[in-house]
Enzyme design. Structure first.
Site, PDB file in Angstrom:
ATOM      1  N   HIS A  94       0.821  -1.220   0.000  1.00 16.17           N
ATOM      2  CA  HIS A  94       0.000   0.000   0.000  1.00 16.17           C
ATOM      3  C   HIS A  94       0.849   1.261   0.000  1.00 16.17           C
ATOM      4  O   HIS A  94       1.936   1.298   0.579  1.00 16.17           O
ATOM      5  CB  HIS A  94      -1.010  -0.002   1.150  1.00 16.17           C
ATOM      6  CG  HIS A  94      -0.425   0.020   2.534  1.00 16.17           C
ATOM      7  ND1 HIS A  94      -0.123   1.179   3.191  1.00 16.17           N
ATOM      8  CD2 HIS A  94      -0.102  -0.987   3.388  1.00 16.17           C
ATOM      9  CE1 HIS A  94       0.353   0.891   4.399  1.00 16.17           C
ATOM     10  NE2 HIS A  94       0.387  -0.421   4.538  1.00 16.17           N
ATOM     11  N   ASP A  96      -0.417   4.385   0.961  1.00 17.79           N
ATOM     12  CA  ASP A  96      -0.787   5.360   1.993  1.00 17.79           C
ATOM     13  C   ASP A  96      -0.006   5.119   3.287  1.00 17.79           C
ATOM     14  O   ASP A  96       0.480   4.019   3.542  1.00 17.79           O
ATOM     15  CB  ASP A  96      -2.299   5.349   2.253  1.00 17.79           C
ATOM     16  CG  ASP A  96      -2.826   3.986   2.685  1.00 17.79           C
ATOM     17  OD1 ASP A  96      -2.398   2.975   2.098  1.00 17.79           O
ATOM     18  OD2 ASP A  96      -3.644   3.929   3.612  1.00 17.79           O
ATOM     19  N   ASP A 128       6.374   0.752   6.791  1.00 17.68           N
ATOM     20  CA  ASP A 128       4.946   0.505   6.514  1.00 17.68           C
ATOM     21  C   ASP A 128       4.457   1.447   5.429  1.00 17.68           C
ATOM     22  O   ASP A 128       4.024   2.536   5.728  1.00 17.68           O
ATOM     23  CB  ASP A 128       4.152   0.703   7.808  1.00 17.68           C
ATOM     24  CG  ASP A 128       2.681   0.398   7.630  1.00 17.68           C
ATOM     25  OD1 ASP A 128       2.326  -0.271   6.659  1.00 17.68           O
ATOM     26  OD2 ASP A 128       1.883   0.846   8.472  1.00 17.68           O
ATOM     27  N   GLU A 162      -5.232   1.755   2.637  1.00 17.06           N
ATOM     28  CA  GLU A 162      -5.093   0.574   3.501  1.00 17.06           C
ATOM     29  C   GLU A 162      -5.258   0.927   4.973  1.00 17.06           C
ATOM     30  O   GLU A 162      -5.804   0.143   5.748  1.00 17.06           O
ATOM     31  CB  GLU A 162      -3.719  -0.078   3.271  1.00 17.06           C
ATOM     32  CG  GLU A 162      -3.608  -1.489   3.856  1.00 17.06           C
ATOM     33  CD  GLU A 162      -3.250  -1.529   5.346  1.00 17.06           C
ATOM     34  OE1 GLU A 162      -3.608  -2.508   6.010  1.00 17.06           O
ATOM     35  OE2 GLU A 162      -2.631  -0.563   5.844  1.00 17.06           O
ATOM     36  N   GLU A 163      -4.815   2.108   5.341  1.00 18.26           N
ATOM     37  CA  GLU A 163      -4.808   2.468   6.763  1.00 18.26           C
ATOM     38  C   GLU A 163      -6.190   2.836   7.294  1.00 18.26           C
ATOM     39  O   GLU A 163      -6.372   2.993   8.496  1.00 18.26           O
ATOM     40  CB  GLU A 163      -3.820   3.621   7.021  1.00 18.26           C
ATOM     41  CG  GLU A 163      -2.371   3.305   6.652  1.00 18.26           C
ATOM     42  CD  GLU A 163      -1.714   2.278   7.581  1.00 18.26           C
ATOM     43  OE1 GLU A 163      -2.381   1.801   8.507  1.00 18.26           O
ATOM     44  OE2 GLU A 163      -0.534   1.951   7.341  1.00 18.26           O
ATOM     45  N   ASP A 189       3.124  -6.893   4.544  1.00 17.52           N
ATOM     46  CA  ASP A 189       2.783  -5.707   5.338  1.00 17.52           C
ATOM     47  C   ASP A 189       2.915  -5.960   6.837  1.00 17.52           C
ATOM     48  O   ASP A 189       2.402  -5.204   7.644  1.00 17.52           O
ATOM     49  CB  ASP A 189       1.357  -5.267   4.984  1.00 17.52           C
ATOM     50  CG  ASP A 189       1.070  -3.850   5.449  1.00 17.52           C
ATOM     51  OD1 ASP A 189       2.032  -3.133   5.802  1.00 17.52           O
ATOM     52  OD2 ASP A 189      -0.111  -3.466   5.470  1.00 17.52           O
ATOM     53  N   HIS A 384       3.883   2.826  12.404  1.00 18.63           N
ATOM     54  CA  HIS A 384       3.025   3.774  13.134  1.00 18.63           C
ATOM     55  C   HIS A 384       3.743   4.433  14.323  1.00 18.63           C
ATOM     56  O   HIS A 384       3.155   5.223  15.037  1.00 18.63           O
ATOM     57  CB  HIS A 384       1.725   3.117  13.631  1.00 18.63           C
ATOM     58  CG  HIS A 384       0.875   2.575  12.518  1.00 18.63           C
ATOM     59  ND1 HIS A 384      -0.488   2.459  12.607  1.00 18.63           N
ATOM     60  CD2 HIS A 384       1.193   2.126  11.293  1.00 18.63           C
ATOM     61  CE1 HIS A 384      -0.971   1.947  11.484  1.00 18.63           C
ATOM     62  NE2 HIS A 384       0.044   1.731  10.671  1.00 18.63           N
TER      63      HIS A 384
HETATM   64 ZN   LIG Z   1       0.828  -1.290   6.373  1.00 19.40          ZN
END
Ligand SMILES: [Zn+2]
Length: 408
Positions: A94, A96, A128, A162-163, A189, A384
């Site tokens: 992903h 994003d 990520d 995705e988030e 991921d 994150h």
């Molecule tokens: Zn991710």
């Protein structure tokens, strides 16, 4: 011999991989729910990179979204044809990223000013999902440069959203009917430090918000109002206790073996210290083992709220923000699991284990339609967090493994 050439080629591309990862980190791709403008600019840059890499075909499947300035959420697929077009190998990453969070905690570099330090690339979205995105791209680039064709056609999907639930990302591609029942799907991921863990199951994901409404008054006169903040805290603590006690089962196939229930975000309330808040908004992120029924969990939450409404006189409402019910865990012998285990054994000499994680990756959407997607990569799991980084070594070694996966 062929493999040695391939691995050599990927090593040669290391500097370019680092540069590409840093180039992509520089373009924030945050969803509108988190105050961002989506993935459009990043997708444009990525398309240029893909075109230069010499893929056979590049397709776009954009989902309309009026909340972002481009009006769309981009999804890109890049194909590299193999000896057969049946049972394609998909690698899904992903574009994003999540917001940086508290900026002062970014002590190594600013979130969108990537820095290479100690063989790590720091920046938001580095691990990520930039690391795997770049690794998949360069796996194919290396094959292409050597004039090697994969066994089966490889399709790289670079998705949006995705988030925040994936409706405009992988779900959009699934709705277009792009995936066959026998396709092999890897979602890099999540993973562990040496790449010895293959995820085949996930927990259900439940996000909700509790809105408590009382009566706002001056802080010196609490008897004239109803402090929504106090009630909100009590409700949150009661939910926290009830959920942990009632849903306490463990399943050791999962990394974090039990269900998790975490109070996370809080909406801002009043501006002054001397005002009793009339409204309180608290959010929960829950990851629930698949043997629990999510609707039953929600019913339990609702009854706690009703009890507090009765006791306090406040109005307390539940709003579900995301509910992804995990399908039954799959068996650990699907074709993609076997293939990936073989590649990991051949390349790293490791016997990989299969199991489950907290969930919420693109793989869940494939499992829902009966395609046994796996989640695999090699990473420290700093997604994150502030000072998020990707190890260069992991990016290069995973590129090797993806290339191997394409040709064995
Ligand atoms: Zn991710």
């Amino acid at each position: 011999m062929q493999n040695q050439n391939l691995f050599h080629e990927i090593k040669q591309l290391k500097a370019e991989m680092i540069e590409t990862l840093m180039e992509l980190i520089r373009i924030p791709a945050i969803g509108p729910e988190n105050g961002g403008d989506g993935e459009h600019r990043k997708a444009e840059k990525l398309t240029q990179i893909l075109e230069a890499a010499g893929f056979d075909k590049i397709e776009r499947y954009d989902a309309g979204d009026s909340r972002v300035s481009s009006g769309k959420r981009p999804n890109i697929i890049a194909y590299y044809h193999g000896e057969t077009d049946a049972n394609r190998l998909w690698i899904v990453t992903h574009m994003d990223v999540v917001p940086p969070g508290e900026e002062s905690l970014w002590t190594v570099t600013k979130p969108f000013e990537p820095l290479l330090k100690d063989s790590r690339v720091y920046g938001r979205g580095s691990e990520d999902n930039g690391q795997s995105l770049v690794a998949s791209l360069f796996a194919i680039k290396a094959l292409k440069r050597l004039g090697m064709r994969p066994k089966r056609t490889v399709a790289l999907a670079f998705v949006a959203d995705e988030e925040q639930g994936s409706t405009m990302g992988i779900q959009h591609l699934i709705d277009k009917g792009l995936f066959g029942k026998d396709d092999l799907i890897v979602v890099p991921d999540s993973g562990n430090e040496d790449g010895s863990f293959i995820e085949i199951a996930e927990k259900s994901v439940l996000w909700f918000r509790i809105r408590t409404v009382g009566k706002q008054v001056h802080a010196s006169l609490p008897n004239k109002g109803l402090n929504a903040h106090r009630v909100g805290m009590q409700v949150a603590l009661a939910l926290d206790k009830m959920l942990h006690e009632k849903y306490s089962a463990k399943d050791d196939h999962f990394d974090v073996p039990e269900s998790t229930f975490e109070p996370t975000k809080k909406d801002k309330n009043v501006d002054a210290v001397n005002i009793i808040p009339g409204e309180d908004i608290t959010y929960f992120d829950c990851r629930i083992l698949p043997n629990y029924n999510v609707d039953e969990v929600l019913a339990e939450i609702t009854s706690v709220l009703a009890e507090f409404e009765k006791q306090t006189g406040a109005t307390i409402k539940l709003e579900v923000l995301q509910k992804q019910v995990a399908p039954e865990p799959r068996d650990g012998n699907s074709e993609i699991v076997v293939l990936l285990k073989t590649a990991i054994k051949e390349d790293r000499g490791l016997d990989a284990e299969v199991g489950g994680i907290g969930g919420g990756t693109c793989a869940a959407f494939f499992r829902k339609i009966g395609i046994p997607a796996v989640v695999w990569s090699t990473m420290d799991e700093v997604a994150h967090q502030p000072n998020e980084y990707a190890k260069v070594e992991n990016m290069v070694n995973d590129a090797k493994l993806f290339a191997l996966l394409a040709i064995i």
